[in-house]
Motif scaffolding. Structure first.
Motif, PDB file in Angstrom:
ATOM      1  N   ARG A 103      -2.586  -7.771  -5.120  1.00  0.00           N
ATOM      2  CA  ARG A 103      -1.704  -8.339  -6.142  1.00  0.00           C
ATOM      3  C   ARG A 103      -0.250  -8.032  -5.835  1.00  0.00           C
ATOM      4  N   ARG A 104       0.030  -6.785  -5.469  1.00  0.00           N
ATOM      5  CA  ARG A 104       1.408  -6.397  -5.146  1.00  0.00           C
ATOM      6  C   ARG A 104       1.939  -7.186  -3.945  1.00  0.00           C
ATOM      7  N   ALA A 105       1.063  -7.384  -2.957  1.00  0.00           N
ATOM      8  CA  ALA A 105       1.474  -8.067  -1.720  1.00  0.00           C
ATOM      9  C   ALA A 105       1.484  -9.584  -1.871  1.00  0.00           C
TER      10      ALA A 105
ATOM     11  N   THR B 266      -8.706 -11.658   1.515  1.00  0.00           N
ATOM     12  CA  THR B 266      -8.014 -11.328   2.762  1.00  0.00           C
ATOM     13  C   THR B 266      -7.945  -9.825   2.957  1.00  0.00           C
ATOM     14  N   VAL B 267      -7.590  -9.105   1.900  1.00  0.00           N
ATOM     15  CA  VAL B 267      -7.450  -7.652   1.997  1.00  0.00           C
ATOM     16  C   VAL B 267      -8.804  -6.992   2.243  1.00  0.00           C
ATOM     17  N   TYR B 268      -9.814  -7.409   1.504  1.00  0.00           N
ATOM     18  CA  TYR B 268     -11.141  -6.818   1.682  1.00  0.00           C
ATOM     19  C   TYR B 268     -11.709  -7.132   3.056  1.00  0.00           C
ATOM     20  N   ARG B 269     -11.475  -8.344   3.557  1.00  0.00           N
ATOM     21  CA  ARG B 269     -11.999  -8.715   4.871  1.00  0.00           C
ATOM     22  C   ARG B 269     -11.272  -7.963   5.987  1.00  0.00           C
TER      23      ARG B 269
ATOM     24  N   ALA C 225       0.832  -1.209   0.000  1.00  0.00           N
ATOM     25  CA  ALA C 225       0.000   0.000   0.000  1.00  0.00           C
ATOM     26  C   ALA C 225       0.859   1.249   0.000  1.00  0.00           C
ATOM     27  N   GLY C 226       1.935   1.231   0.771  1.00  0.00           N
ATOM     28  CA  GLY C 226       2.836   2.378   0.783  1.00  0.00           C
ATOM     29  C   GLY C 226       3.493   2.606  -0.555  1.00  0.00           C
ATOM     30  N   ASP C 227       3.904   1.524  -1.212  1.00  0.00           N
ATOM     31  CA  ASP C 227       4.500   1.646  -2.544  1.00  0.00           C
ATOM     32  C   ASP C 227       3.500   2.248  -3.532  1.00  0.00           C
ATOM     33  N   ALA C 228       2.268   1.734  -3.495  1.00  0.00           N
ATOM     34  CA  ALA C 228       1.253   2.221  -4.425  1.00  0.00           C
ATOM     35  C   ALA C 228       0.901   3.682  -4.154  1.00  0.00           C
ATOM     36  N   LEU C 229       0.818   4.041  -2.887  1.00  0.00           N
ATOM     37  CA  LEU C 229       0.535   5.437  -2.532  1.00  0.00           C
ATOM     38  C   LEU C 229       1.633   6.359  -3.037  1.00  0.00           C
ATOM     39  N   ALA C 230       2.879   5.974  -2.789  1.00  0.00           N
ATOM     40  CA  ALA C 230       4.000   6.813  -3.210  1.00  0.00           C
ATOM     41  C   ALA C 230       4.039   6.968  -4.726  1.00  0.00           C
TER      42      ALA C 230
ATOM     43  N   ASP D  96      -6.049   1.065  -4.981  1.00  0.00           N
ATOM     44  CA  ASP D  96      -7.072   0.053  -5.216  1.00  0.00           C
ATOM     45  C   ASP D  96      -6.729  -1.187  -4.405  1.00  0.00           C
ATOM     46  N   LEU D  97      -7.698  -1.695  -3.636  1.00  0.00           N
ATOM     47  CA  LEU D  97      -7.414  -2.822  -2.756  1.00  0.00           C
ATOM     48  C   LEU D  97      -7.000  -4.064  -3.532  1.00  0.00           C
ATOM     49  N   ALA D  98      -7.606  -4.280  -4.690  1.00  0.00           N
ATOM     50  CA  ALA D  98      -7.233  -5.440  -5.498  1.00  0.00           C
ATOM     51  C   ALA D  98      -5.786  -5.327  -5.981  1.00  0.00           C
ATOM     52  N   ASP D  99      -5.380  -4.129  -6.370  1.00  0.00           N
ATOM     53  CA  ASP D  99      -3.994  -3.914  -6.806  1.00  0.00           C
ATOM     54  C   ASP D  99      -3.028  -4.126  -5.655  1.00  0.00           C
TER      55      ASP D  99
END
Length: 206
Positions: free
Chosen positions: A47-49, A55-58, A28-33, A41-44
């Motif tokens: 995928r990155r993680a 798991t992410v949505y829950r 998330a930090g990478d995507a934000l930066a 995007d939670l799905a992205d």
């Protein structure tokens, strides 16, 4: 200040829940930066993680909730308060930590993205305010110890002094575009220390 101790969802040190959280927050930090909050995007992130979307949505559910947890983690991971034995030494250490964070390519971009999002999203703003409350709470004892040593007058507002250290640095980052170098950090610390010694931050009697 509420951000230290056990982390949400962590079942045991080094457990799978902790590893998943670390991977997701790093992603998330990478995507934000890279792209800012609007493109997060939670799905992205999943995928990155390399974890399941479910798991992410829950675990987080929404982008603001994920950003909030990222800020909690950043507060937990921040360097501890300095204890140099002098007010100026401690405030200089604080200023240099802020400066080095803000000029870091990843961290600086991340903070800009979160601050921008906080101007129009209440949950992100609340998370950002919580992050800074935790950091100010971590460093305020530097000022309290200076009062105990007799460097500063009783009644000095420790939190206001710490705010005064970082405020000029954030101004350079977000508004003026002036150089945000170590010299600027040292001046911010010296100015805050001088103001504190002059009684500028002594709380007025109600």
């Amino acid at each position: 200040m509420g951000y230290h101790g056990g982390r949400p969802g962590q079942t045991r040190p080094g457990g799978r829940t902790a590893r998943v959280r670390a991977a997701v927050l790093r992603a998330a930090g990478d995507a934000l930066a890279e792209h800012g909050v609007d493109a997060l995007d939670l799905a992205d992130v999943a995928r990155r993680a390399e974890v399941g979307k479910t798991t992410v949505y829950r675990r987080w559910g929404t982008v603001p909730a994920l950003v909030a947890d990222l800020l909690v983690d950043m507060a937990e991971q921040s360097s501890p308060r300095a204890d140099t034995g002098t007010l100026l030494g401690d405030l200089t250490a604080n200023a240099r930590l802020v400066q080095s964070t803000l000029v870091d390519p990843r961290q600086g971009s991340l903070f800009k993205a979160v601050i921008a999002a906080a101007t129009c999203d209440d949950r992100t703003a609340e998370a950002l305010h919580g992050f800074y409350a935790a950091r100010i709470g971590e460093w305020a004892p530097c000022v309290e110890k200076a009062v105990d040593r007799g460097e500063l007058a009783p009644g000095t507002d420790a939190r206001e002094v710490i705010r005064a250290v970082s405020a000029p640095l954030y101004y350079r980052l977000l508004a003026s575009g002036d150089p945000l170098d170590e010299a600027a950090a040292d001046r911010a610390a010296a100015a805050a220390a001088a103001g504190a010694r002059a009684g500028v931050y002594v709380r007025s009697a109600d």
